[in-house]
Design a protein around this motif. Structure first.
Motif: not given
Length: 198
Positions: A154-160
């Motif tokens: 969902h939150i593509h910039e939330g990779r981790g």
């Protein structure tokens, strides 16, 4: 990696406001390397993509599957967003879908949760400005049911990678950016590693 995998799992946003044929272009591209595919939809997939995945026998939305001692279950779509995307669910719906899916595999020795929506207030649900936008219901579910690993999107910039209690939670980010997760079962525990395609 796909050629060596027992199963490929797609975590949603298979399309950009697309229909089943668009989603199945992605599924078929993956099947060229790994014939066994399971999937949830994302908020950017039209709601009827869920039905198409279910008809194909590969949906994890509200469903569970056993692969040996590993129970895999999931929930597609996202929590409500200001963008009014096609597949959004109220918090109570997210909780109900996860509970229904989990019930199928609750007795599995090891459990893998696949949920498009990340849990609220983790490293994995923050927008670029730092605002957490994940789901409180997903967080509460993880804290209550404690799956071994949860793979979210969902939150593509939330990779981790993050941890909620004993659950390892991983967001690969967008596949177009090379992100993916390898989940392994050594017979006693599940591990997950965030990787980037070279």
């Amino acid at each position: 990696m796909l050629r060596e995998a027992d199963c490929a799992i797609l975590t949603g946003d298979l399309t950009h406001f697309g229909d089943p044929p668009d989603a199945f272009r992605v599924v078929e591209a993956v099947r060229q390397f790994c014939p066994r595919v399971l999937a949830v939809t994302g908020n950017l997939d039209m709601p009827w993509v869920i039905d198409a995945l279910r008809a194909e026998g590969i949906s994890l939305h509200g469903e569970g599957r056993r692969l040996g001692d590993v129970g895999i279950f999931g929930c597609g779509g996202s929590n409500l967003t200001p963008m009014d995307t096609p597949t959004e669910l109220e918090e109570e719906e997210l909780a109900a879908v996860l509970e229904r899916a989990h019930a199928v595999v609750a007795d599995a020795p090891r459990r893998l949760m696949v949920c498009h929506t990340p849990p609220y207030d983790t490293r994995l649900d923050r927008l670029m400005n730092g605002t957490p936008v994940g789901s409180p219901a997903v967080r509460a579910f993880i804290e209550r049911r404690r799956p071994d690993v949860a793979v979210v999107g969902h939150i593509h910039e939330g990779r981790g990678v993050d941890r909620l209690g004993s659950t390892l939670v991983v967001n690969a980010g967008a596949a177009r950016d090379g992100g993916y997760v390898v989940v392994e079962d050594d017979g006693t525990r599940l591990t997950a590693e965030l990787r980037t395609r070279r």
